[in-house]
Design a protein around this motif. Structure first.
Motif, PDB file in Angstrom:
ATOM      1  N   TYR A  36     -27.855  39.020   3.378  1.00 23.02           N
ATOM      2  CA  TYR A  36     -27.272  37.697   3.230  1.00 23.02           C
ATOM      3  C   TYR A  36     -27.535  36.901   4.508  1.00 23.02           C
ATOM      4  CZ  TYR A  36     -24.565  39.013  -0.933  1.00 23.02           C
ATOM      5  OH  TYR A  36     -24.190  39.402  -2.200  1.00 23.02           O
ATOM      6  N   GLN A  38     -26.021  33.650   6.690  1.00 20.03           N
ATOM      7  CA  GLN A  38     -24.831  32.820   6.822  1.00 20.03           C
ATOM      8  C   GLN A  38     -25.033  31.835   7.972  1.00 20.03           C
ATOM      9  OE1 GLN A  38     -21.058  34.844   7.605  1.00 20.03           O
ATOM     10  NE2 GLN A  38     -19.931  33.174   6.637  1.00 20.03           N
ATOM     11  N   GLY A  41     -20.298  28.147   9.858  1.00 23.16           N
ATOM     12  CA  GLY A  41     -19.355  27.351   9.080  1.00 23.16           C
ATOM     13  C   GLY A  41     -19.611  27.336   7.593  1.00 23.16           C
ATOM     14  N   LYS A  42     -20.579  28.132   7.141  1.00 15.32           N
ATOM     15  CA  LYS A  42     -20.924  28.161   5.710  1.00 15.32           C
ATOM     16  C   LYS A  42     -20.663  29.545   5.128  1.00 15.32           C
ATOM     17  CE  LYS A  42     -22.550  23.942   5.693  1.00 15.32           C
ATOM     18  NZ  LYS A  42     -21.817  22.865   4.982  1.00 15.32           N
ATOM     19  N   SER A  43     -20.885  29.665   3.826  1.00 16.35           N
ATOM     20  CA  SER A  43     -20.652  30.943   3.162  1.00 16.35           C
ATOM     21  C   SER A  43     -21.926  31.784   3.169  1.00 16.35           C
ATOM     22  CB  SER A  43     -20.180  30.699   1.735  1.00 16.35           C
ATOM     23  OG  SER A  43     -21.126  29.959   1.017  1.00 16.35           O
ATOM     24  N   PRO A  44     -21.798  33.110   3.010  1.00 19.70           N
ATOM     25  CA  PRO A  44     -22.977  33.975   2.925  1.00 19.70           C
ATOM     26  C   PRO A  44     -23.812  33.628   1.696  1.00 19.70           C
ATOM     27  CG  PRO A  44     -20.997  35.258   3.356  1.00 19.70           C
ATOM     28  CD  PRO A  44     -20.548  33.885   2.997  1.00 19.70           C
ATOM     29  N   LEU A  46     -27.097  35.001  -0.585  1.00 18.16           N
ATOM     30  CA  LEU A  46     -27.963  36.141  -0.856  1.00 18.16           C
ATOM     31  C   LEU A  46     -29.424  35.732  -0.730  1.00 18.16           C
ATOM     32  CD1 LEU A  46     -28.198  39.091  -1.868  1.00 18.16           C
ATOM     33  CD2 LEU A  46     -28.233  38.166  -4.195  1.00 18.16           C
ATOM     34  N   LEU A  88     -26.523  39.161   7.473  1.00 21.31           N
ATOM     35  CA  LEU A  88     -25.592  40.238   7.144  1.00 21.31           C
ATOM     36  C   LEU A  88     -26.271  41.235   6.226  1.00 21.31           C
ATOM     37  CD1 LEU A  88     -22.549  37.939   6.265  1.00 21.31           C
ATOM     38  CD2 LEU A  88     -22.841  39.223   8.383  1.00 21.31           C
TER      39      LEU A  88
ATOM     40  N   LEU B  43     -16.970  40.581   7.700  1.00 17.67           N
ATOM     41  CA  LEU B  43     -16.609  40.268   6.315  1.00 17.67           C
ATOM     42  C   LEU B  43     -16.102  41.534   5.639  1.00 17.67           C
ATOM     43  CD1 LEU B  43     -16.905  37.732   4.493  1.00 17.67           C
ATOM     44  CD2 LEU B  43     -19.118  38.618   3.797  1.00 17.67           C
ATOM     45  N   PHE B  90     -13.144  34.183   1.504  1.00 21.64           N
ATOM     46  CA  PHE B  90     -14.225  33.868   0.576  1.00 21.64           C
ATOM     47  C   PHE B  90     -13.976  34.534  -0.765  1.00 21.64           C
ATOM     48  CE2 PHE B  90     -17.260  31.664   3.128  1.00 21.64           C
ATOM     49  CZ  PHE B  90     -17.167  32.181   4.409  1.00 21.64           C
ATOM     50  N   GLN B 105     -23.793  39.646  -5.392  1.00 21.48           N
ATOM     51  CA  GLN B 105     -22.580  38.838  -5.315  1.00 21.48           C
ATOM     52  C   GLN B 105     -22.900  37.455  -4.757  1.00 21.48           C
ATOM     53  OE1 GLN B 105     -19.286  40.888  -3.482  1.00 21.48           O
ATOM     54  NE2 GLN B 105     -19.789  42.812  -4.513  1.00 21.48           N
ATOM     55  N   PHE B 106     -22.264  36.464  -5.346  1.00 30.45           N
ATOM     56  CA  PHE B 106     -22.477  35.074  -4.959  1.00 30.45           C
ATOM     57  C   PHE B 106     -21.142  34.510  -4.467  1.00 30.45           C
ATOM     58  CE2 PHE B 106     -26.757  34.876  -6.416  1.00 30.45           C
ATOM     59  CZ  PHE B 106     -26.812  35.880  -7.372  1.00 30.45           C
ATOM     60  N   PHE B 107     -21.199  33.876  -3.321  1.00 26.81           N
ATOM     61  CA  PHE B 107     -19.990  33.483  -2.612  1.00 26.81           C
ATOM     62  C   PHE B 107     -19.632  32.016  -2.809  1.00 26.81           C
ATOM     63  CE2 PHE B 107     -18.748  37.030   0.140  1.00 26.81           C
ATOM     64  CZ  PHE B 107     -19.790  37.898  -0.121  1.00 26.81           C
ATOM     65  N   GLY B 108     -18.322  31.761  -2.817  1.00 24.86           N
ATOM     66  CA  GLY B 108     -17.831  30.395  -2.779  1.00 24.86           C
ATOM     67  C   GLY B 108     -17.904  29.849  -1.360  1.00 24.86           C
ATOM     68  N   PRO B 109     -17.516  28.582  -1.173  1.00 27.12           N
ATOM     69  CA  PRO B 109     -17.673  27.925   0.125  1.00 27.12           C
ATOM     70  C   PRO B 109     -16.664  28.381   1.179  1.00 27.12           C
ATOM     71  CG  PRO B 109     -16.632  26.455  -1.424  1.00 27.12           C
ATOM     72  CD  PRO B 109     -17.030  27.675  -2.204  1.00 27.12           C
ATOM     73  N   GLY B 110     -15.631  29.096   0.774  1.00 27.75           N
ATOM     74  CA  GLY B 110     -14.654  29.586   1.737  1.00 27.75           C
ATOM     75  C   GLY B 110     -13.449  28.677   1.901  1.00 27.75           C
ATOM     76  N   ARG B 112     -10.690  28.008   4.938  1.00 27.03           N
ATOM     77  CA  ARG B 112     -10.303  28.328   6.317  1.00 27.03           C
ATOM     78  C   ARG B 112      -8.796  28.177   6.426  1.00 27.03           C
ATOM     79  NH1 ARG B 112     -12.739  29.008  11.126  1.00 27.03           N
ATOM     80  NH2 ARG B 112     -14.768  28.480  10.229  1.00 27.03           N
TER      81      ARG B 112
END
Lengths: 112, 116
Positions: A36, A38, A41-44, A46, A88, B43, B90, B105-110, B112
């Motif tokens: 992954y 990253q 400030g952003k999300s991982p 793939l 990651l 993570l 996340f 797996q696909f992640f959302g924006p999170g 904080r």
């Protein structure tokens, strides 16, 4: 022993060079391996998945898997400043097909 | 857009409060996850649901309670917030059972979360 270990960074490479990222894992029965990216400030996100021994290429990215050595790597060819991010390594342990165990990440900086 | 979405993006609250984070995916996936990313950027999986059934429940304080009303939604409720809960949370989803590739797996924006 940590489940997934990555070479400590940060890794600084000049633009156009190859960035090499390494990852080892402890569960010999692991079947699925992921990289992954990253951005700060952003999300991982793939970028690569690999399931069998050998190399898998996708554009400028090549993932390499060696299950006997419990080792997976990511090569980034012709590195660009936009590749500057934390990478990651993630592994699915044999005991749980749903779980992803992540390494601590390697931060890559590509110098223009 | 097909994606994993989370609300809110930022959450600032006082110690002792109760708060919820919501997650939705429109990818048609069967499995959803909550991860915590601490200040060192590590993570770690917290929970996972497959078709509304809890399948992963890591060592997490029982102040954290996930709820999945349907397979497209997974919410996280946190009671009695503590300073140490400050992190980025996340949500992620994956296709589910079957081929190993179903665990991509696909992640959302999170979200904080800052606890003061």
């Amino acid at each position: 022993q940590k489940e997934v270990e990555q070479n400590s960074g940060p890794l600084s490479v000049p633009e156009g060079a190859i960035a090499s990222l390494n990852c080892t894992y402890s569960d010999r029965g692991s079947q699925s391996f992921f990289w992954y990216r990253q951005y700060s400030g952003k999300s991982p996100e793939l970028i690569m998945s690999i399931y069998s021994n050998g190399d898998k290429e996708d554009g400028r990215f090549t993932a390499q898997l060696n299950k006997a050595s419990q080792y997976v790597s990511l090569l980034i060819r012709d590195s660009q400043p936009s590749d500057s991010a934390t990478y990651l390594c993630a592994v699915t342990p044999h005991s749980n097909d749903y779980k992803l165990s992540f390494g601590a990440g390697t931060t890559v900086t590509v110098r223009a | 857009d097909t994606a994993v979405s989370q609300t809110p993006k930022y959450l600032v609250t006082q110690m002792g409060n109760d708060k919820s984070i919501k997650c939705e995916q429109n990818l048609g996936h069967d499995t959803m996850y909550w991860y915590k990313q601490d200040s060192k950027k590590f993570l770690k999986i917290m929970f996972s649901y497959n078709n509304k059934e809890l399948i992963i429940n890591e060592t997490v304080p029982n102040r954290f309670s996930p709820k999945s009303p349907d397979k497209a939604h997974l919410n996280l409720h946190i009671n009695s917030l503590e300073l140490g809960d400050s992190a980025v949370y996340f949500c992620a989803s994956s296709q589910g059972l079957g081929l190993v590739s179903y665990n991509e797996q696909f992640f959302g924006p999170g979200t904080r979360l800052t606890v003061l």
